[in-house]
Design an enzyme around this catalytic site. Structure first.
Site, PDB file in Angstrom:
ATOM      1  N   ARG A  12       0.861  -1.196   0.000  1.00 35.87           N
ATOM      2  CA  ARG A  12       0.000   0.000   0.000  1.00 35.87           C
ATOM      3  C   ARG A  12       0.894   1.241   0.000  1.00 35.87           C
ATOM      4  O   ARG A  12       1.198   1.748  -1.044  1.00 35.87           O
ATOM      5  CB  ARG A  12      -0.952  -0.020   1.194  1.00 35.87           C
ATOM      6  CG  ARG A  12      -2.003   1.092   1.149  1.00 35.87           C
ATOM      7  CD  ARG A  12      -3.104   0.817   2.142  1.00 35.87           C
ATOM      8  NE  ARG A  12      -4.158   1.821   2.076  1.00 35.87           N
ATOM      9  CZ  ARG A  12      -4.219   2.869   2.883  1.00 35.87           C
ATOM     10  NH1 ARG A  12      -3.318   3.028   3.821  1.00 35.87           N
ATOM     11  NH2 ARG A  12      -5.192   3.761   2.764  1.00 35.87           N
ATOM     12  N   SER A  68     -12.034  -3.340  -4.333  1.00 36.08           N
ATOM     13  CA  SER A  68     -12.671  -2.980  -3.068  1.00 36.08           C
ATOM     14  C   SER A  68     -14.146  -2.680  -3.290  1.00 36.08           C
ATOM     15  O   SER A  68     -14.498  -1.940  -4.229  1.00 36.08           O
ATOM     16  CB  SER A  68     -11.996  -1.732  -2.470  1.00 36.08           C
ATOM     17  OG  SER A  68     -10.667  -1.995  -2.124  1.00 36.08           O
ATOM     18  N   LYS A  81      -7.517   3.641   7.316  1.00 37.68           N
ATOM     19  CA  LYS A  81      -7.829   4.113   5.979  1.00 37.68           C
ATOM     20  C   LYS A  81      -8.882   5.203   6.065  1.00 37.68           C
ATOM     21  O   LYS A  81      -9.757   5.178   6.936  1.00 37.68           O
ATOM     22  CB  LYS A  81      -8.384   2.968   5.108  1.00 37.68           C
ATOM     23  CG  LYS A  81      -7.383   1.898   4.767  1.00 37.68           C
ATOM     24  CD  LYS A  81      -8.018   0.810   3.914  1.00 37.68           C
ATOM     25  CE  LYS A  81      -8.413   1.326   2.542  1.00 37.68           C
ATOM     26  NZ  LYS A  81      -8.969   0.238   1.697  1.00 37.68           N
TER      27      LYS A  81
END
Length: 210
Positions: A35, A104, A133
């Site tokens: 990420r 997602s 997040k």
């Protein structure tokens, strides 16, 4: 796809993501996603090459979050896409038919659209509230009921993400998730290997409880 680690160095208690991934591999993690949104493309590429080699040594998939170009450059197994990234079909065209393309989603409708578009797997969440997040109100705290509804609606594997801990992982798997994806539960743990084993045990408990 039982325990899926999403790397993020600023949630790693001062350790590098390479160190955390090595420990998570020791604990049996079976997917690693790069990420590191705060870093430059050059640094993400450098780290992607490192993590590509680590995961290849133990034969587990390595995917890159958002960036198809970095996934291609680092010879990753695939990419994980969000709402602001390339469409699944465009990523597939760049990566090839054998690549893993994840998406997602937070609702049944989104899950169905992602599968129709050709996603190989889904990340469903945020199941619980999370500080790891930035997610919209609609995508936050969707609960195990939505996990169950998505399990009934699609036939591709998916991991539950967002606020997942060793204490609640069994609940989301019992509801239908194939595994769990986490950032801080592993990266922030004093012992990432032990944290990974605890998550794997919880996933198995949830599977047995179905």
């Amino acid at each position: 796809m039982n325990t899926y680690l999403v790397t993020q160095a600023n949630f790693s208690a001062g350790r590098s993501s390479e160190t955390v991934v090595r420990k998570a591999i020791e604990g049996g993690v079976d997917v690693v996603q790069l990420r590191e949104k705060q870093t430059s493309a050059r640094e993400r590429y450098r780290l992607a090459r490192v993590l590509r080699n680590l995961t290849a040594e133990v034969g587990i998939p390595f995917v890159v979050n958002d960036r198809v170009d970095i996934a291609v450059a680092a010879d990753a197994d695939g990419v994980h896409l969000g709402d602001d990234d390339l469409p699944v079909s465009a990523a597939r065209a760049q990566l090839g038919e054998n690549a893993l393309v994840g998406r997602s989603v937070s609702t049944v409708a989104e899950a169905r659209r992602a599968v129709e578009a050709g996603a190989d797997y889904l990340g469903v969440g945020a199941v619980f509230s999370t500080s790891s997040k930035d997610v919209s109100e609609e995508e936050s705290n969707i609960g195990v009921e939505t996990v169950a509804a998505i399990a009934d609606a699609v036939d591709v594997p998916f991991v539950a993400i967002g606020g997942i801990t060793a204490e609640n992982a069994s609940d989301v798997v019992e509801a239908g998730a194939d595994g769990v994806a986490v950032i801080s539960e592993i990266t922030g743990a004093s012992d990432p290997a032990t944290a990974t084993r605890r998550l794997a045990s919880a996933v198995e408990a949830g599977r047995q409880a179905r």
